[in-house]
Design a protein around this motif. Sequence first.
Motif, PDB file in Angstrom:
ATOM      1  N   PRO A   1       4.604  -3.600  12.227  1.00 21.84           N
ATOM      2  CA  PRO A   1       5.205  -4.497  11.245  1.00 21.84           C
ATOM      3  C   PRO A   1       4.141  -5.360  10.568  1.00 21.84           C
ATOM      4  CG  PRO A   1       5.572  -5.332  13.466  1.00 21.84           C
ATOM      5  CD  PRO A   1       4.917  -3.986  13.629  1.00 21.84           C
ATOM      6  N   VAL A   2       4.262  -5.508   9.263  1.00 21.77           N
ATOM      7  CA  VAL A   2       3.339  -6.336   8.487  1.00 21.77           C
ATOM      8  C   VAL A   2       4.176  -7.193   7.538  1.00 21.77           C
ATOM      9  CG1 VAL A   2       1.446  -6.375   6.816  1.00 21.77           C
ATOM     10  CG2 VAL A   2       1.502  -4.603   8.585  1.00 21.77           C
TER      11      VAL A   2
ATOM     12  N   LEU B   1       8.376 -10.302   2.534  1.00 18.18           N
ATOM     13  CA  LEU B   1       8.644  -8.866   2.626  1.00 18.18           C
ATOM     14  C   LEU B   1       8.055  -8.314   3.920  1.00 18.18           C
ATOM     15  CD1 LEU B   1       9.541  -6.107   1.488  1.00 18.18           C
ATOM     16  CD2 LEU B   1       7.345  -6.001   0.291  1.00 18.18           C
ATOM     17  N   LEU B   2       8.915  -7.731   4.755  1.00 14.71           N
ATOM     18  CA  LEU B   2       8.473  -7.094   5.990  1.00 14.71           C
ATOM     19  C   LEU B   2       8.374  -5.594   5.746  1.00 14.71           C
ATOM     20  CD1 LEU B   2       7.848  -7.196   9.064  1.00 14.71           C
ATOM     21  CD2 LEU B   2      10.302  -6.858   9.450  1.00 14.71           C
TER      22      LEU B   2
ATOM     23  N   GLN C   1       0.825  -1.196   0.000  1.00 15.96           N
ATOM     24  CA  GLN C   1       0.000   0.000   0.000  1.00 15.96           C
ATOM     25  C   GLN C   1       0.866   1.255   0.000  1.00 15.96           C
ATOM     26  OE1 GLN C   1      -2.770  -0.081   3.285  1.00 15.96           O
ATOM     27  NE2 GLN C   1      -3.492  -2.164   2.803  1.00 15.96           N
ATOM     28  N   LEU C   2       0.254   2.335  -0.398  1.00 13.98           N
ATOM     29  CA  LEU C   2       0.919   3.635  -0.384  1.00 13.98           C
ATOM     30  C   LEU C   2       1.395   3.956   1.032  1.00 13.98           C
ATOM     31  CD1 LEU C   2       1.420   5.916  -2.498  1.00 13.98           C
ATOM     32  CD2 LEU C   2      -0.604   7.042  -1.589  1.00 13.98           C
ATOM     33  N   HIS C   3       2.601   4.477   1.142  1.00 16.83           N
ATOM     34  CA  HIS C   3       3.239   4.894   2.411  1.00 16.83           C
ATOM     35  C   HIS C   3       3.838   3.730   3.196  1.00 16.83           C
ATOM     36  CE1 HIS C   3       1.400   8.653   1.442  1.00 16.83           C
ATOM     37  NE2 HIS C   3       0.171   8.273   1.787  1.00 16.83           N
ATOM     38  N   ASP C   4       3.700   2.488   2.728  1.00 14.40           N
ATOM     39  CA  ASP C   4       4.389   1.379   3.406  1.00 14.40           C
ATOM     40  C   ASP C   4       5.893   1.640   3.384  1.00 14.40           C
ATOM     41  OD1 ASP C   4       2.106  -0.005   3.961  1.00 14.40           O
ATOM     42  OD2 ASP C   4       2.349  -1.517   2.389  1.00 14.40           O
ATOM     43  N   LYS C   5       6.563   1.320   4.497  1.00 15.14           N
ATOM     44  CA  LYS C   5       8.012   1.466   4.579  1.00 15.14           C
ATOM     45  C   LYS C   5       8.641   0.077   4.468  1.00 15.14           C
ATOM     46  CE  LYS C   5       7.495   5.394   7.744  1.00 15.14           C
ATOM     47  NZ  LYS C   5       7.873   6.436   6.789  1.00 15.14           N
TER      48      LYS C   5
END
Length: 450
Positions: free
Chosen positions: A281-282, A273-274, A240-244
């Motif tokens: 954290p996802v 992928l973290l 998603q947008l803004h995920d780091k």
Amino acid sequence: MFDFMWNLLSFVVALGLLVTVHEYGHFWVARKNGILVQRFSIGFGKTLFSWRDRHGTEFVIAAIPLGGYVRMLDGRVDPVLPQHADLAFDSKTVPQRMAVIAAGPAANFLFAIFALMLMYLIGVPSLRPVVAQVTPDSIAAKAYLPNQQIIAVNGESVQDWQGVQLLLLEQIGRDSVTLTMADDSNSPGADVKLDLTSWQFDPERDSVFGSLGMVPVQAKPLLDVGSVQPNSPAAAAGLQLHDKLRVLDGVALTDWASMVTIIQNNPGKALSLLVERDGQPVTLTVTPASQLTPDGFHQGFLGVSPKVQPVDPQFIQQVQYGPIEAVWQGIQKTWQLVRLSFSMVGKLLLGDVSVKHLSGPIAIAQGAGSSADLGLIAFLSFLALISVNLGVVNLLPLPILDGGHLMYLVVELIRGRPVSEKAQETGFKIGAFVLLMLMGIALLNDISRL
């Protein structure tokens, strides 16, 4: 579909303008030398619009916008009435005919000067050519290139990265190049010599600077997701947008380039992928799609782009001149482009540059659309470049081109009589074959890059 139509429209506008300029050069000088111009056509094939002026010239806009021509009265191919004999092209002196032939390429060079002059009058935003870092074990690293501004290449001053690139391209096939480095453009600078004997530059894979190991000061991609392409592997994985981005395939990510390398090296493989999302954290599973490179290799593709940290304002400059200086800069830049174009032709013949790097109409259309997207300055720069290339190509000594006609006229000037029709006909056939072969290679290269 929109991109295709935009590229096509930009291509038609750019090519139509440059062909008109080229043919008007022939037309204007022919008129000045008392030659009757029967037709001035932009495009080939079916006539869409036409009109005649008071001199009897028919002006035509034709259906296929891939060129144009000026047809002049010529006793070698037309029946000429005695009272019109002095209006025929073949009745003129050799210098007059040479002037008419050379006027097309000359008009393209003059147009490039005008486009660049206009560009410099408006003002060109650019980045100062400051080296941000040097890649370890690269050509630049072995020369101990400092993280400073490049102020000259082989003694020729430069103001921006485009100028550096043009001069570096001229060095392909040579043993070395000398860069003058300084803290700023007002410093005297120190020379650094780069050994180019091992330089391998492939424009399909890397930039000129990257192949030498120089990383320019530029906008820095962050590890934050700036956009996700619809229906891409990234979208399917739930990015998603803004995920780091934090960890990919067990590797802690330090920059965007490291993430790209892992993705490209693992097409079709499921990777863990973290990411950090809203401070939490996802863990996701991404499977890069496989895409074919121009060299026939498969590499991974994710369909995600980063947020970008803007360039520090101290490295941004506005290159702008008054009218007189803008003309002079236009002349200098055009000469540099002419010199580079002829240099590239020579390197192509010598094998220093591969024919796989030739570009055709598809690449030109893409370039026209991209430059038009970026605004007037970029489009003017593109027009100047293509105009110079059109002029240079037409000066090549192939009998079907202006340069071939000039070659025959030089022989006529030396011998005192024209080259035989049989020899000219044979030359035209050879020239047409070579030109069609090069166009075919360029078109195949374009298709392979799609």
